[in-house]
Design a protein around this motif. Structure first.
Motif, PDB file in Angstrom:
ATOM      1  N   TYR A 115      -1.008  10.782  -3.700  1.00  0.00           N
ATOM      2  CA  TYR A 115      -1.208   9.626  -4.568  1.00  0.00           C
ATOM      3  C   TYR A 115      -1.186   8.363  -3.721  1.00  0.00           C
ATOM      4  O   TYR A 115      -0.296   8.173  -2.889  1.00  0.00           O
ATOM      5  N   LYS A 116      -2.188   7.509  -3.914  1.00  0.00           N
ATOM      6  CA  LYS A 116      -2.254   6.247  -3.192  1.00  0.00           C
ATOM      7  C   LYS A 116      -2.552   5.126  -4.179  1.00  0.00           C
ATOM      8  O   LYS A 116      -3.315   5.302  -5.137  1.00  0.00           O
TER       9      LYS A 116
ATOM     10  N   GLY B 234       0.100  11.789   0.797  1.00  0.00           N
ATOM     11  CA  GLY B 234      -1.339  11.937   0.751  1.00  0.00           C
ATOM     12  C   GLY B 234      -1.898  12.335  -0.601  1.00  0.00           C
ATOM     13  O   GLY B 234      -3.116  12.403  -0.792  1.00  0.00           O
TER      14      GLY B 234
ATOM     15  N   ASN C  47      -2.267   0.441  -4.496  1.00  0.00           N
ATOM     16  CA  ASN C  47      -1.919  -0.820  -3.841  1.00  0.00           C
ATOM     17  C   ASN C  47      -1.884  -1.930  -4.860  1.00  0.00           C
ATOM     18  O   ASN C  47      -2.402  -1.799  -5.977  1.00  0.00           O
TER      19      ASN C  47
ATOM     20  N   ASP D  21       0.868  -1.174   0.000  1.00  0.00           N
ATOM     21  CA  ASP D  21       0.000   0.000   0.000  1.00  0.00           C
ATOM     22  C   ASP D  21       0.905   1.224   0.000  1.00  0.00           C
ATOM     23  O   ASP D  21       1.679   1.434   0.938  1.00  0.00           O
TER      24      ASP D  21
ATOM     25  N   THR E 125       7.639   9.137   0.675  1.00  0.00           N
ATOM     26  CA  THR E 125       6.667   8.120   0.294  1.00  0.00           C
ATOM     27  C   THR E 125       6.692   7.012   1.333  1.00  0.00           C
ATOM     28  O   THR E 125       7.758   6.605   1.801  1.00  0.00           O
TER      29      THR E 125
ATOM     30  N   ASN F  91       1.639   5.387  -0.291  1.00  0.00           N
ATOM     31  CA  ASN F  91       1.077   6.710  -0.005  1.00  0.00           C
ATOM     32  C   ASN F  91       2.167   7.744  -0.229  1.00  0.00           C
ATOM     33  O   ASN F  91       3.172   7.764   0.481  1.00  0.00           O
TER      34      ASN F  91
END
Length: 230
Positions: A81-82, A79, A84, A74, A195, A76
């Motif tokens: 771009y996220k 905050g 998984n 996962d 990141t 990140n």
């Protein structure tokens, strides 16, 4: 870990991170995993540095050895771009599954199956043309100073870039279990941007080679685009 690890460009135009490029998540993870790769030439090291490098080296072999490994990630990026997905690795072979696509790389040929477009794009396994982020980030173990400490019941391995090093990676932090040195969490600083990658469902060993073979029959009605000669 090796190729721990595709991704963060530079702090200047933050819009580099905003477009949800289908490869960005994997490139981030592979680049960070690269931080566990060790090719350490040992000038005079402190006991702390020796321990840190030894644990990095063992973690690398657990992920990229011939026994293979798999993990879920996962990602990140501050905050903004996220994403998984899941990775399987075995030597030069790789397989990825994320929100947008599936990829297979058998060490010779890479197949990228874009689910929305129903397209399969084919590249040579090592081609930087697979995506625009390939080749933009290089990790050189000798560019960093290494240290280890205990944190939150785990070992925290920290790599800090040396003053004369020119790479874009400034700091890497890796949390691994005390028993088995299994990766749990990673943070990487490129320029001024951090990141975070959370790792779960990690397993080393028992990865069958058939996993990396592209299942062509499942995509018989998809469009194929062969870019191996480009």
């Amino acid at each position: 870990m090796r190729s721990l690890l595709f991704y963060l460009f530079t702090f200047l135009p933050l819009f580099y991170f905003v477009p949800l490029h289908p490869f960005m998540g994997r490139k981030i993870v592979l680049l960070i995993l690269l931080a566990l790769q060790t090719a350490f030439a040992g000038a005079q090291l402190t006991a702390n540095e020796k321990q840190a490098r030894r644990i990095f080296n063992q973690a690398y072999h657990q992920v990229f050895g011939e026994q293979g490994s798999t993990l879920h990630y996962d990602v990140n990026i501050v905050g903004v771009y996220k994403t998984n997905g899941t990775i399987w690795l075995k030597g030069k072979k790789q397989k990825f599954v994320d929100e947008r696509m599936n990829t297979w790389n058998d060490g010779v040929t890479a197949y990228m199956a874009y689910r929305k477009k129903k397209e399969v794009v084919i590249h040579h396994a090592n081609s930087d043309k697979k995506d625009k982020y390939s080749g933009k980030f290089k990790f050189h173990p000798e560019d960093f100073d290494y240290s280890i400490q205990e944190d939150d019941g785990m070992f925290l391995l920290t790599l800090k870039q040396k003053k004369k090093a020119k790479g874009s990676i400034k700091i890497v932090k890796a949390w691994v279990t005390k028993k088995g040195y299994e990766p749990v969490r990673l943070r990487i600083k490129v320029a001024f941007v951090w990141t975070t990658v959370k790792i779960s469902n990690y397993k080393s060993g028992g990865i069958n080679d058939n996993l990396f073979v592209f299942p062509r029959s499942q995509y018989s009605d998809w469009k194929f685009i062969d870019k191996r000669n480009e």
